[in-house]
Design an enzyme around this catalytic site. Structure first.
Site, PDB file in Angstrom:
ATOM      1  CE  LYS A   1       1.108   3.240  19.813  1.00 65.98           C
ATOM      2  NZ  LYS A   1       0.106   4.310  19.675  1.00 65.98           N
ATOM      3  CG  ASN A   2       1.427   6.398  22.599  1.00 67.27           C
ATOM      4  OD1 ASN A   2       1.332   6.208  21.394  1.00 67.27           O
ATOM      5  ND2 ASN A   2       0.620   5.828  23.483  1.00 67.27           N
TER       6      ASN A   2
ATOM      7  NE  ARG B   1      -6.858  11.273  19.241  1.00 68.49           N
ATOM      8  CZ  ARG B   1      -7.945  11.981  19.396  1.00 68.49           C
ATOM      9  NH1 ARG B   1      -8.902  11.920  18.505  1.00 68.49           N
ATOM     10  NH2 ARG B   1      -8.091  12.761  20.434  1.00 68.49           N
TER      11      ARG B   1
ATOM     12  CG  ASP C   1      -5.566   2.062  17.986  1.00 66.45           C
ATOM     13  OD1 ASP C   1      -5.249   1.522  16.925  1.00 66.45           O
ATOM     14  OD2 ASP C   1      -4.786   2.285  18.912  1.00 66.45           O
TER      15      ASP C   1
ATOM     16  CG  ASP D   1      -2.273   3.074  25.855  1.00 64.91           C
ATOM     17  OD1 ASP D   1      -3.461   3.102  25.489  1.00 64.91           O
ATOM     18  OD2 ASP D   1      -1.467   3.987  25.617  1.00 64.91           O
TER      19      ASP D   1
HETATM   20  N1  EPU Z   1     -10.639  13.747  24.537  1.00 62.81           N
HETATM   21  C1  EPU Z   1     -11.653  14.631  24.331  1.00 62.81           C
HETATM   22  N2  EPU Z   1     -11.369  15.797  23.692  1.00 62.81           N
HETATM   23  C2  EPU Z   1     -10.124  16.110  23.256  1.00 62.81           C
HETATM   24  C3  EPU Z   1      -9.074  15.196  23.486  1.00 62.81           C
HETATM   25  C4  EPU Z   1      -9.364  14.008  24.144  1.00 62.81           C
HETATM   26  O1  EPU Z   1     -12.792  14.380  24.689  1.00 62.81           O
HETATM   27  O2  EPU Z   1      -9.925  17.184  22.665  1.00 62.81           O
HETATM   28  C5  EPU Z   1     -10.950  12.462  25.214  1.00 62.81           C
HETATM   29  C6  EPU Z   1     -10.742  11.295  24.264  1.00 62.81           C
HETATM   30  O3  EPU Z   1     -11.887  11.072  23.489  1.00 62.81           O
HETATM   31  C7  EPU Z   1     -10.434  10.172  25.213  1.00 62.81           C
HETATM   32  C8  EPU Z   1      -9.723  10.860  26.375  1.00 62.81           C
HETATM   33  O4  EPU Z   1     -10.031  12.253  26.252  1.00 62.81           O
HETATM   34  O5  EPU Z   1     -11.611   9.586  25.655  1.00 62.81           O
HETATM   35  C9  EPU Z   1      -8.226  10.687  26.391  1.00 62.81           C
HETATM   36  O6  EPU Z   1      -7.658  11.186  25.217  1.00 62.81           O
HETATM   37  P1  EPU Z   1      -6.170  11.720  25.152  1.00 62.81           P
HETATM   38  O7  EPU Z   1      -6.197  12.968  24.336  1.00 62.81           O
HETATM   39  O8  EPU Z   1      -5.576  11.774  26.495  1.00 62.81           O
HETATM   40  O9  EPU Z   1      -5.472  10.576  24.342  1.00 62.81           O
HETATM   41  P2  EPU Z   1      -4.759  10.649  22.940  1.00 62.81           P
HETATM   42  O10 EPU Z   1      -3.783  11.756  22.927  1.00 62.81           O
HETATM   43  O11 EPU Z   1      -5.739  10.556  21.844  1.00 62.81           O
HETATM   44  C10 EPU Z   1      -2.769   9.143  23.716  1.00 62.81           C
HETATM   45  C11 EPU Z   1      -2.143   7.879  23.247  1.00 62.81           C
HETATM   46  C12 EPU Z   1      -3.064   6.713  23.515  1.00 62.81           C
HETATM   47  C13 EPU Z   1      -3.312   6.646  25.021  1.00 62.81           C
HETATM   48  C14 EPU Z   1      -3.893   7.970  25.503  1.00 62.81           C
HETATM   49  C15 EPU Z   1      -4.087   8.018  26.992  1.00 62.81           C
HETATM   50  C16 EPU Z   1      -0.831   8.585  21.380  1.00 62.81           C
HETATM   51  C17 EPU Z   1      -0.589   8.552  19.917  1.00 62.81           C
HETATM   52  N3  EPU Z   1      -1.894   7.960  21.812  1.00 62.81           N
HETATM   53  O12 EPU Z   1      -3.967   9.275  22.966  1.00 62.81           O
HETATM   54  O13 EPU Z   1      -2.372   5.545  23.110  1.00 62.81           O
HETATM   55  O14 EPU Z   1      -4.223   5.613  25.288  1.00 62.81           O
HETATM   56  O15 EPU Z   1      -3.013   9.051  25.109  1.00 62.81           O
HETATM   57  O16 EPU Z   1      -2.926   7.746  27.650  1.00 62.81           O
HETATM   58  O17 EPU Z   1      -0.047   9.145  22.132  1.00 62.81           O
HETATM   59  C18 EPU Z   1      -2.145   3.356  22.328  1.00 62.81           C
HETATM   60  O18 EPU Z   1      -0.930   3.535  22.304  1.00 62.81           O
HETATM   61  O19 EPU Z   1      -2.664   2.221  22.199  1.00 62.81           O
HETATM   62  C19 EPU Z   1      -3.033   4.485  22.540  1.00 62.81           C
HETATM   63  C20 EPU Z   1      -4.325   4.459  22.263  1.00 62.81           C
END
Ligand code: EPU
Length: 446
Positions: free
Chosen positions: A22-23, A116, A140, A329
């Site tokens: 998915k990601n 997201r 989420d 995750d």
């Molecule tokens: N964060 C910031 N500022 C930003 C970006 C992120 O503070 O500009 C913080 C977030 O608030 C969070 C942390 O950094 O606390 C991690 O965020 P990250 O950007 O790494 O995650 P994401 O891109 O929003 C993706 C996956 C998530 C997975 C995370 C970490 C997708 C669509 N989602 O999220 O997947 O947990 O990376 O590996 O790729 C899931 O599949 O259940 C899921 C939540």
């Protein structure tokens, strides 16, 4: 409204095939915006988030169609199925995305807020069109999930980024300009967005402290096939030499390590024996080491890995971290595992600030949990008893289903649309492994 009804007490035994991640696929879909023409993605999972992302792309002028690999290429452009792609359960694993020369730049409908990952269209759109409007995303309920790192990086590349009425607007006067960017945190989404912006920027961009998740390496591989020049794929320093143009390609999505990890935890919890076909052990090194520490036997093979559980799991401590650390995750699944383990364990979450909402639900099944800040202590006694629980996000839902598999009696998991966001054919695959689980439709109340 649908729910899963699980009767505990069966072992998971047999084989399960791991679909594409998915990601990864959601970002590969966004990357298709970087080139006019037909992008074909294979090993596309049959999940709700792909349907929503397809609709986001359709709103930007793309034509998106699904077809099973066995049926060959998708129907030609001009014959789109209403609504973009089929609903989960009816789709193939091949996705064709046709991007017109003049794709739109506004992804600002309610649809975008549902996932997201839709923010991933920001980088490609501003890079190719010079302007992007993207509704601030939802997703989420697992934390505040800011976008400051995305915005800061795009600004460094020369874009002007504002928030106007809940819409993130990025504008660039001409091409983006390559630069050096240091990420405060190795954010997955920010790394991907900046990477997709930098591939068409003028000159060289260096992204330091970049996220290293296998899904990012997958995105780098697709971008490279499209003609991008990227050094350091899979490392924390990405060096990107911008090019003038990219071309559409066919690309296979990397297998979903979180789905694979979920079945691995399930095999151990149920004292089962599951061959996880297509699972890449190399993308789950720490997870599999932890499961071995907890008592699993893991055999790595060319085409996947097999996990066998023989007795009640031993307790383990787990700390989540960006890749290659233990993935956030898989946190709910591992908390469910600890709830039936033989001793006390300490689990620490370092990525999101609200992932422990799940603990309240697991407690309803009898788990002995105590949260304190970003730690949770899980203690025996270990008997879980069936009950009615709610999935608050996709991984929490998976964790509750695993708990239901080992709870005494019947567990009902509600709000399963969250699980459908990330697990293709979850009920069918678990049933094939011997689980007593079914999807039940609630009757509408007149
Ligand atoms: N964060 C910031 N500022 C930003 C970006 C992120 O503070 O500009 C913080 C977030 O608030 C969070 C942390 O950094 O606390 C991690 O965020 P990250 O950007 O790494 O995650 P994401 O891109 O929003 C993706 C996956 C998530 C997975 C995370 C970490 C997708 C669509 N989602 O999220 O997947 O947990 O990376 O590996 O790729 C899931 O599949 O259940 C899921 C939540």
């Amino acid at each position: 409204m649908e729910r899963f009804v699980v009767t505990g007490g069966t072992r998971l035994v047999g084989e399960v095939a791991v679909p594409g991640a998915k990601n990864s696929v959601l970002k590969l879909m966004a990357a298709s915006l970087l080139a006019a023409g037909r992008t074909t993605l294979t090993a596309v999972p049959d999940i709700l988030d792909v349907t929503v992302m397809a609709d986001v792309l359709t709103g930007l002028g793309a034509t998106v169609q699904r077809a099973p690999r066995s049926q060959g290429a998708a129907p030609s452009q001009g014959d789109p199925r209403p609504g973009g792609v089929a609903a989960p359960g009816a789709a193939g694993d091949r996705l064709c995305i046709d991007i017109p020369q003049d794709a739109g730049g506004a992804a600002d409908g309610d649809l975008v807020r549902r996932i997201r990952a839709s923010v991933a269209v920001l980088g490609p759109l501003v890079a190719r069109r010079g302007e992007a409007r993207v509704a601030l995303p939802g997703g989420d309920a697992i934390g505040s999930r800011a976008l400051d790192i995305h915005i800061h990086g795009l600004t460094q590349l020369g874009a002007v980024v504002d928030v106007e009425d809940g819409i993130l607007v990025a504008r660039s006067d001409g091409r983006l300009q390559g630069t050096s960017i240091w990420l405060d945190f190795p954010s997955v989404g920010a790394t991907e967005n900046l990477l997709m912006a930098a591939v068409l920027a003028k000159g060289t961009t260096v992204i330091d402290n970049a996220a290293r998740e296998p899904e990012i390496a997958d995105l780098c591989a697709m971008l490279a096939a499209m003609g991008a020049r990227i050094g350091g794929a899979g490392s924390s320093t990405l060096v990107i030499d911008g090019v003038d143009e990219l071309s559409a390609v066919e690309h296979e999505t990397v297998p979903d390590r979180i789905v694979a990890g979920t079945y691995a935890v399930g095999a151990l919890m149920t004292c089962g024996d599951v061959m996880i076909r297509g699972g890449r052990a190399g993308n789950l090194t720490i997870v599999l080491e932890k499961l071995v520490e907890a008592g699993a036997q893991v055999d790595v093979r060319d085409d996947g890995f097999r996990v066998v559980g023989r007795e009640r799991p031993r307790s383990i401590d787990v700390v989540t971290l960006p890749y290659p650390g233990f993935p956030t995750d898989l946190l709910p699944q591992v908390i469910a595992l600890e709830a039936i383990s033989s001793g006390t364990s300490l689990i620490t979450e370092n990525v999101f600030d609200s992932r422990f909402v799940f603990c309240r639900e697991l407690h309803k099944l009898g788990a002995d949990l105590r949260t304190d800040g970003h730690h949770v202590v899980v203690r025996p006694p270990a008997k879980l008893t069936g009950g009615r629980v709610t999935a608050s996000d996709v991984r929490a839902g998976a964790g509750l289903v695993l708990a239901g598999l080992v709870a005494e009696g019947v567990t009902e998991v509600t709000e399963v649309h969250h699980i459908d966001r990330g697990y293709a054919h979850f009920v069918e695959d678990l049933r094939a492994l011997g689980a007593d689980i079914s999807r039940v439709q609630d009757r509408a109340v007149a």
